[in-house]
Design a protein around this motif. Structure first.
Motif, PDB file in Angstrom:
ATOM      1  N   GLY A  51       0.817  -1.211   0.000  1.00 58.44           N
ATOM      2  CA  GLY A  51       0.000   0.000   0.000  1.00 58.44           C
ATOM      3  C   GLY A  51       0.849   1.258   0.000  1.00 58.44           C
ATOM      4  O   GLY A  51       0.500   2.258  -0.624  1.00 58.44           O
ATOM      5  N   GLY A  52       1.985   1.203   0.703  1.00 65.66           N
ATOM      6  CA  GLY A  52       2.938   2.303   0.650  1.00 65.66           C
ATOM      7  C   GLY A  52       3.543   2.436  -0.730  1.00 65.66           C
ATOM      8  O   GLY A  52       3.789   3.542  -1.224  1.00 65.66           O
ATOM      9  N   HIS A  53       3.758   1.291  -1.365  1.00 65.70           N
ATOM     10  CA  HIS A  53       4.308   1.295  -2.722  1.00 65.70           C
ATOM     11  C   HIS A  53       3.375   2.000  -3.700  1.00 65.70           C
ATOM     12  O   HIS A  53       3.808   2.839  -4.502  1.00 65.70           O
ATOM     13  N   ILE A  54       2.072   1.692  -3.654  1.00 66.41           N
ATOM     14  CA  ILE A  54       1.180   2.309  -4.644  1.00 66.41           C
ATOM     15  C   ILE A  54       0.913   3.781  -4.314  1.00 66.41           C
ATOM     16  O   ILE A  54       0.704   4.581  -5.232  1.00 66.41           O
ATOM     17  N   ALA A  55       0.952   4.145  -3.026  1.00 68.59           N
ATOM     18  CA  ALA A  55       0.847   5.566  -2.680  1.00 68.59           C
ATOM     19  C   ALA A  55       2.042   6.334  -3.243  1.00 68.59           C
ATOM     20  O   ALA A  55       1.891   7.406  -3.844  1.00 68.59           O
ATOM     21  N   LEU A  56       3.237   5.772  -3.064  1.00 70.09           N
ATOM     22  CA  LEU A  56       4.444   6.391  -3.605  1.00 70.09           C
ATOM     23  C   LEU A  56       4.430   6.395  -5.128  1.00 70.09           C
ATOM     24  O   LEU A  56       4.823   7.376  -5.768  1.00 70.09           O
ATOM     25  N   SER A  57       3.956   5.311  -5.715  1.00 66.94           N
ATOM     26  CA  SER A  57       3.915   5.212  -7.175  1.00 66.94           C
ATOM     27  C   SER A  57       3.031   6.285  -7.795  1.00 66.94           C
ATOM     28  O   SER A  57       3.308   6.779  -8.892  1.00 66.94           O
ATOM     29  N   ALA A  58       1.955   6.650  -7.093  1.00 62.93           N
ATOM     30  CA  ALA A  58       1.087   7.710  -7.602  1.00 62.93           C
ATOM     31  C   ALA A  58       1.835   9.028  -7.734  1.00 62.93           C
ATOM     32  O   ALA A  58       1.504   9.861  -8.578  1.00 62.93           O
ATOM     33  N   ALA A  59       2.866   9.204  -6.899  1.00 65.83           N
ATOM     34  CA  ALA A  59       3.680  10.419  -6.959  1.00 65.83           C
ATOM     35  C   ALA A  59       4.783  10.321  -7.997  1.00 65.83           C
ATOM     36  O   ALA A  59       5.139  11.303  -8.644  1.00 65.83           O
ATOM     37  N   VAL A  60       5.331   9.118  -8.166  1.00 71.01           N
ATOM     38  CA  VAL A  60       6.521   8.933  -8.999  1.00 71.01           C
ATOM     39  C   VAL A  60       6.186   8.760 -10.479  1.00 71.01           C
ATOM     40  O   VAL A  60       6.863   9.325 -11.347  1.00 71.01           O
ATOM     41  N   PHE A  61       5.138   7.981 -10.769  1.00 72.32           N
ATOM     42  CA  PHE A  61       4.889   7.579 -12.154  1.00 72.32           C
ATOM     43  C   PHE A  61       3.867   8.469 -12.859  1.00 72.32           C
ATOM     44  O   PHE A  61       2.809   8.775 -12.311  1.00 72.32           O
TER      45      PHE A  61
ATOM     46  N   SER B  78      -3.138  13.225 -10.466  1.00 75.29           N
ATOM     47  CA  SER B  78      -3.279  12.096  -9.538  1.00 75.29           C
ATOM     48  C   SER B  78      -2.104  12.037  -8.564  1.00 75.29           C
ATOM     49  O   SER B  78      -1.926  11.040  -7.863  1.00 75.29           O
ATOM     50  N   LYS B  79      -1.334  13.095  -8.522  1.00 72.28           N
ATOM     51  CA  LYS B  79      -0.144  13.139  -7.674  1.00 72.28           C
ATOM     52  C   LYS B  79      -0.504  13.673  -6.292  1.00 72.28           C
ATOM     53  O   LYS B  79      -1.073  14.756  -6.172  1.00 72.28           O
ATOM     54  N   PRO B  80      -0.183  12.928  -5.228  1.00 72.35           N
ATOM     55  CA  PRO B  80      -0.461  13.444  -3.884  1.00 72.35           C
ATOM     56  C   PRO B  80       0.442  14.623  -3.554  1.00 72.35           C
ATOM     57  O   PRO B  80       1.512  14.794  -4.141  1.00 72.35           O
ATOM     58  N   ASN B  81       0.003  15.419  -2.593  1.00 69.76           N
ATOM     59  CA  ASN B  81       0.791  16.584  -2.164  1.00 69.76           C
ATOM     60  C   ASN B  81       1.739  16.269  -1.022  1.00 69.76           C
ATOM     61  O   ASN B  81       2.620  17.073  -0.692  1.00 69.76           O
ATOM     62  N   ALA B  82       1.560  15.119  -0.389  1.00 68.47           N
ATOM     63  CA  ALA B  82       2.432  14.671   0.696  1.00 68.47           C
ATOM     64  C   ALA B  82       2.303  13.164   0.817  1.00 68.47           C
ATOM     65  O   ALA B  82       1.282  12.580   0.415  1.00 68.47           O
ATOM     66  N   LEU B  83       3.344  12.523   1.367  1.00 68.05           N
ATOM     67  CA  LEU B  83       3.361  11.068   1.498  1.00 68.05           C
ATOM     68  C   LEU B  83       3.789  10.659   2.908  1.00 68.05           C
ATOM     69  O   LEU B  83       4.798  11.152   3.419  1.00 68.05           O
ATOM     70  N   ILE B  84       3.017   9.757   3.506  1.00 73.19           N
ATOM     71  CA  ILE B  84       3.385   9.128   4.778  1.00 73.19           C
ATOM     72  C   ILE B  84       3.421   7.627   4.518  1.00 73.19           C
ATOM     73  O   ILE B  84       2.387   7.006   4.274  1.00 73.19           O
TER      74      ILE B  84
ATOM     75  N   PRO C  26       9.625   2.391  -7.747  1.00 70.12           N
ATOM     76  CA  PRO C  26       9.896   3.812  -7.506  1.00 70.12           C
ATOM     77  C   PRO C  26      11.373   4.145  -7.427  1.00 70.12           C
ATOM     78  O   PRO C  26      11.810   5.200  -7.912  1.00 70.12           O
ATOM     79  N   LEU C  27      12.171   3.251  -6.851  1.00 74.81           N
ATOM     80  CA  LEU C  27      13.599   3.503  -6.721  1.00 74.81           C
ATOM     81  C   LEU C  27      14.254   3.732  -8.072  1.00 74.81           C
ATOM     82  O   LEU C  27      15.193   4.530  -8.190  1.00 74.81           O
ATOM     83  N   HIS C  28      13.763   3.071  -9.097  1.00 76.20           N
ATOM     84  CA  HIS C  28      14.366   3.164 -10.424  1.00 76.20           C
ATOM     85  C   HIS C  28      13.782   4.296 -11.276  1.00 76.20           C
ATOM     86  O   HIS C  28      14.163   4.452 -12.437  1.00 76.20           O
ATOM     87  N   HIS C  29      12.852   5.055 -10.699  1.00 73.22           N
ATOM     88  CA  HIS C  29      12.196   6.120 -11.479  1.00 73.22           C
ATOM     89  C   HIS C  29      12.081   7.414 -10.700  1.00 73.22           C
ATOM     90  O   HIS C  29      11.197   8.231 -10.982  1.00 73.22           O
ATOM     91  N   ILE C  30      12.954   7.624  -9.733  1.00 63.41           N
ATOM     92  CA  ILE C  30      12.890   8.849  -8.942  1.00 63.41           C
ATOM     93  C   ILE C  30      13.154  10.055  -9.831  1.00 63.41           C
ATOM     94  O   ILE C  30      14.092  10.066 -10.629  1.00 63.41           O
ATOM     95  N   GLY C  31      12.313  11.066  -9.678  1.00 63.53           N
ATOM     96  CA  GLY C  31      12.503  12.301 -10.425  1.00 63.53           C
ATOM     97  C   GLY C  31      12.526  13.500  -9.502  1.00 63.53           C
ATOM     98  O   GLY C  31      12.622  13.365  -8.279  1.00 63.53           O
ATOM     99  N   HIS C  32      12.443  14.673 -10.095  1.00 66.39           N
ATOM    100  CA  HIS C  32      12.385  15.910  -9.319  1.00 66.39           C
ATOM    101  C   HIS C  32      10.941  16.210  -8.913  1.00 66.39           C
ATOM    102  O   HIS C  32       9.995  15.612  -9.422  1.00 66.39           O
TER     103      HIS C  32
END
Length: 237
Positions: free
Chosen positions: A87-97, A111-117, A144-150
């Protein structure tokens, strides 16, 4: 005045899971003034789907809340996402991808969250067996580790140092690389804590209380919550 919102995504290895998992944390944050939403999403045991559909569902859920912000009384610029493990992975993925959206989605609405916990999130799916067995040959596509952006949202990761499912070294590397790209990524490690340590039934709720206090502090610092008048958090029974 519109409230900030947070969406919670349960864990379960993209295979199973219970939408009730983050109800205790949600109740606390509702009492503190946020709107909290526990999200169901597609998993392989119930829907025969891959983790990529789970990512799409996370993005759709965030977009759904943002598109209805006015009627929900939500601030569209203060929508946080949270989850544990997968679940943390897909929350993070919404921000990364920027991909993995459902075809019918209105991509004009972010679809990008404004903050992540994130609670012991899977950040490197190239090393996750439950991911690779369902997506052979595409292990890095959803990593996500392989697609980190700014320009990623402010992030806090709460992780057990004794986690053998998602090794602590994975999140250390993720945060380091995120910071190298000028992203805000705070990592808090818990000695002796296993995978799923943040759930209230583990160790009498010790880590549940500690992690929820850190999440509260993080959201307060972002201006999503008012300064607390008391630090007491009850462990649900």
């Amino acid at each position: 005045m519109r409230r900030p919102a947070i969406l919670f995504f349960f864990g379960g290895g993209w295979t199973r899971g219970n939408v009730e998992q983050f109800v205790p944390q949600s109740k606390h944050l509702v009492e503190r003034g946020m709107m909290a939403i526990v999200v169901d999403y597609r998993v392989s045991d119930r829907h025969g789907t891959s983790p990529f559909e789970a990512i799409a569902d996370a993005k759709s859920a965030i977009r759904w809340v943002r598109s209805r912000a006015k009627e929900l009384g939500v601030d569209p610029d203060r929508i946080a996402a949270s989850g544990g493990s997968s679940g943390g992975h897909i929350a993070l993925s919404a921000a990364v991808f920027g991909n993995f959206d459902e075809p019918q989605e209105d991509r004009g609405i972010s679809s990008k969250p404004n903050a992540l916990i994130l609670f012991n999130p899977a950040v490197d799916t190239s090393m996750a067996k439950t991911f690779s067995t369902r997506t052979p040959g595409r292990e890095k596509d959803g990593s996500p580790l392989h697609h980190i952006g700014h320009n990623l949202p402010p992030t806090i990761i709460l992780h057990g140092k004794a986690d053998t499912t998602v090794p602590y070294a994975h999140v250390e590397r993720y945060c380091l690389e995120a910071r190298n790209l000028a992203n805000q990524c705070e990592l808090i490690g818990y000695e002796g804590a296993p995978h799923g340590f943040f759930n209230p039934q583990v160790e009498g709720g010790k880590w549940y209380t500690e992690t929820l206090m850190e999440a509260d502090r993080f959201l307060t610092a972002l201006g999503y919550l008012p300064k607390p008048t008391a630090a007491r958090i009850e462990v649900p029974r």
